[in-house]
Enzyme design. Structure first.
Site, mmCIF file in Angstrom:
data_model
loop_
_atom_site.group_PDB
_atom_site.id
_atom_site.type_symbol
_atom_site.label_atom_id
_atom_site.label_comp_id
_atom_site.label_asym_id
_atom_site.label_seq_id
_atom_site.Cartn_x
_atom_site.Cartn_y
_atom_site.Cartn_z
ATOM 1 N N GLY A 68 58.596 84.738 33.922
ATOM 2 C CA GLY A 68 57.201 84.509 33.515
ATOM 3 C C GLY A 68 56.172 84.856 34.570
ATOM 4 O O GLY A 68 55.000 85.099 34.250
ATOM 5 N N CYS A 86 58.915 80.156 24.329
ATOM 6 C CA CYS A 86 59.813 80.345 25.470
ATOM 7 C C CYS A 86 61.135 79.710 25.072
ATOM 8 O O CYS A 86 61.146 78.578 24.542
ATOM 9 C CB CYS A 86 59.246 79.651 26.712
ATOM 10 S SG CYS A 86 60.401 79.651 28.103
ATOM 11 N N HIS A 120 63.382 78.430 26.760
ATOM 12 C CA HIS A 120 63.758 77.220 27.501
ATOM 13 C C HIS A 120 63.251 75.950 26.787
ATOM 14 O O HIS A 120 63.835 74.884 26.943
ATOM 15 C CB HIS A 120 63.134 77.217 28.901
ATOM 16 C CG HIS A 120 63.858 78.053 29.908
ATOM 17 N ND1 HIS A 120 63.893 79.417 29.867
ATOM 18 C CD2 HIS A 120 64.572 77.694 31.015
ATOM 19 C CE1 HIS A 120 64.590 79.877 30.913
ATOM 20 N NE2 HIS A 120 65.012 78.847 31.612
ATOM 21 N N GLU A 129 64.781 74.218 34.483
ATOM 22 C CA GLU A 129 65.901 74.773 35.269
ATOM 23 C C GLU A 129 66.357 73.788 36.347
ATOM 24 O O GLU A 129 67.501 73.808 36.766
ATOM 25 C CB GLU A 129 65.514 76.120 35.902
ATOM 26 C CG GLU A 129 65.415 77.279 34.920
ATOM 27 C CD GLU A 129 66.770 77.932 34.563
ATOM 28 O OE1 GLU A 129 67.744 77.766 35.323
ATOM 29 O OE2 GLU A 129 66.840 78.601 33.514
ATOM 30 N N CYS A 181 64.713 85.981 25.312
ATOM 31 C CA CYS A 181 63.694 85.561 26.273
ATOM 32 C C CYS A 181 62.364 86.114 25.780
ATOM 33 O O CYS A 181 62.260 87.320 25.493
ATOM 34 C CB CYS A 181 64.052 86.164 27.637
ATOM 35 S SG CYS A 181 62.773 85.988 28.889
ATOM 36 N N ASN A 182 61.374 85.256 25.667
ATOM 37 C CA ASN A 182 60.066 85.712 25.185
ATOM 38 C C ASN A 182 59.397 86.644 26.190
ATOM 39 O O ASN A 182 58.773 87.628 25.814
ATOM 40 C CB ASN A 182 59.143 84.521 24.931
ATOM 41 C CG ASN A 182 59.499 83.775 23.668
ATOM 42 O OD1 ASN A 182 58.884 83.947 22.642
ATOM 43 N ND2 ASN A 182 60.522 82.940 23.732
ATOM 44 N N ASP A 203 68.809 86.357 29.006
ATOM 45 C CA ASP A 203 67.590 85.615 29.323
ATOM 46 C C ASP A 203 67.475 85.605 30.846
ATOM 47 O O ASP A 203 68.399 86.009 31.556
ATOM 48 C CB ASP A 203 67.706 84.172 28.777
ATOM 49 C CG ASP A 203 66.484 83.323 29.120
ATOM 50 O OD1 ASP A 203 65.351 83.786 28.903
ATOM 51 O OD2 ASP A 203 66.653 82.197 29.629
ATOM 52 N N SER A 204 66.352 85.098 31.340
ATOM 53 C CA SER A 204 66.207 84.966 32.785
ATOM 54 C C SER A 204 67.110 83.855 33.334
ATOM 55 O O SER A 204 67.381 83.815 34.530
ATOM 56 C CB SER A 204 64.759 84.624 33.118
ATOM 57 O OG SER A 204 64.408 83.421 32.460
HETATM 58 N N1 DGL Z 1 63.327 81.795 28.511
HETATM 59 C C1 DGL Z 1 62.320 82.683 29.050
HETATM 60 C C2 DGL Z 1 61.258 82.964 27.989
HETATM 61 O O1 DGL Z 1 61.540 82.783 26.807
HETATM 62 C C3 DGL Z 1 61.891 82.072 30.346
HETATM 63 C C4 DGL Z 1 61.005 82.861 31.132
HETATM 64 C C5 DGL Z 1 61.031 82.681 32.601
HETATM 65 O O2 DGL Z 1 62.056 82.921 33.233
HETATM 66 O O3 DGL Z 1 59.943 82.439 33.133
HETATM 67 O O4 DGL Z 1 60.175 83.408 28.264
#
Ligand code: DGL
Length: 272
Positions: free
Chosen positions: A46, A188, A190, A156, A76-77, A13-14
Site C-alpha cells: 500500500g 483490502c 487483509h 500483520e 490483493c487490492n 498477495d503482499s
Molecule cells: N492485502 C493487500 C490489499 O488488498 C494489502 C496491501 C498491503 O500490503 O499494503 O491491498
C-alpha cells in the site's frame, strides 16, 4: 475439462491478506489445490509506487506459473489496482488472470445503494480504481473512499480484537467523510480479519462487504467457463510460499487451513 484442470490455482498477495480469499476458495472448491505466494519481504504494498508493484506482481506471476499454476488470482487490492491491467495486456489470452476489485464492484452495483464507502491502502485509494469501476457500473452510487494505512501493519503484527485495533478502527471509521454510508467495502484483503470489529462499529446496521467469498464465487465461474474447474479429487497438497519469514503468517495459515495437508516454505525470489 482441460488437462490443466487438476493443476493448482495460483494466488498472491503482499502477505497474509490473500489467505482470506484462499480460505474462501478452499471452502467453496475443496478439490482445488493452491499455490500461494505472500510477498512479505515487500509488505506493505500500500505504500509502494505503482511501478514497484507492477514489477513485484510480474515476478510473482511467473514464479506461480513455474510452480504449475493453471491460472493466477491477484488476491490483493493494491496489486489489482496497480498491476492487473498491465499483466493482462502482457499475458493476453495465454493466462486466466483475475483481480479482486472487479467482482466486488459487480456485487455492489447490483444493490443500488446511494452512498457507499470504500477503505483500503493508500495505493488502492489513490489509484481511483473503485471510483472508476462504480462510475462505469453504478453511476448513481456516490462513492466515498478513505485510505486506512495503519490497518495492514496492525493485522500483520497480530493486533486484532484488542484495545489497540479497536482504537485505530474507531478513529478511522468515525471520520465525517464516511457518514451516511449504506455499505462499506473492505478494499483490502487483509481487512476480513477485522470484519467483525468493523461491523460492530456500525452496530451491524450496514452491509460490510469483504471480497473473500465474492471473489471465490467469481473464480469458480471463470474456472468453469475456461474448462479449468477440477472435477476430480484434490491431487496435490496446498503450497504456501513467503519471500520472508513472519511468524504471524505461519500462524494465520495454520489457523485457516487447520488439519489440511499444507506445505509452507520461504522462497527468496528477489535475490536471483
Ligand atoms: N492485502 C493487500 C490489499 O488488498 C494489502 C496491501 C498491503 O500490503 O499494503 O491491498
Amino acid at each position: 475439462m482441460s488437462s490443466n484442470a487438476n493443476k493448482p490455482v495460483g494466488v498472491f498477495d503482499s502477505g497474509l491478506g490473500g489467505l482470506t480469499v484462499a480460505h474462501a476458495i478452499k471452502q467453496l472448491l475443496p478439490s482445488e489445490s493452491l499455490v500461494y505466494f505472500g510477498d512479505t519481504a515487500h509488505l506493505p504494498y500500500g505504500d509502494k509506487s505503482e511501478g514497484a508493484i507492477i514489477n513485484y506482481s510480474r515476478r510473482i506471476t511467473s514464479y506461480l506459473l513455474d510452480h504449475g499454476a493453471k491460472m493466477v488470482l491477484i488476491a490483493c487490492n493494491s496489486a489489482s489496482a496497480s498491476a492487473y491491467s498491465t499483466l493482462k495486456k502482457e499475458y493476453g489470452e495465454k493466462l486466466l488472470l483475475l483481480d479482486v476489485i472487479e467482482p466486488v464492484i459487480d456485487h455492489i452495483a447490483a444493490k443500488n445503494y446511494s452512498r457507499v464507502g470504500v477503505i483500503g491502502t493508500k495505493r488502492t485509494i489513490t489509484s481511483g480504481s473503485y471510483e472508476a469501476g462504480f462510475k462505469k457500473k453504478a453511476p448513481d452510487t456516490e462513492v466515498v473512499s478513505m485510505p486506512t494505512p495503519l490497518l495492514v501493519p496492525m493485522i500483520e503484527e497480530g493486533f486484532i480484537f484488542d484495545d489497540i485495533s479497536n482504537a485505530i478502527i474507531r478513529t478511522y471509521l468515525s471520520d465525517k467523510k464516511l457518514s451516511g454510508i449504506e455499505s462499506l467495502v473492505l478494499g483490502c484483503t487483509h481487512y476480513p480479519l477485522i470484519r467483525n470489529q468493523i461491523s460492530k462499529f456500525y452496530n451491524f446496521d450496514i452491509e460490510v462487504v469483504d471480497s473473500a467469498r465474492i471473489v471465490a464465487l467469481h473464480l469458480r465461474d471463470k474456472l468453469m467457463e475456461n474448462g479449468l474447474l477440477n472435477e476430480e479429487k484434490q491431487t496435490s497438497a496446498d503450497r504456501f510460499f513467503v519471500s520472508d519469514y513472519t511468524p504471524y503468517f505461519e500462524k494465520i495459515a495454520k489457523m485457516f487451513f487447520e488439519g489440511k495437508d499444507i506445505s509452507f516454505s520461504i522462497a527468496d525470489i528477489w535475490s536471483d
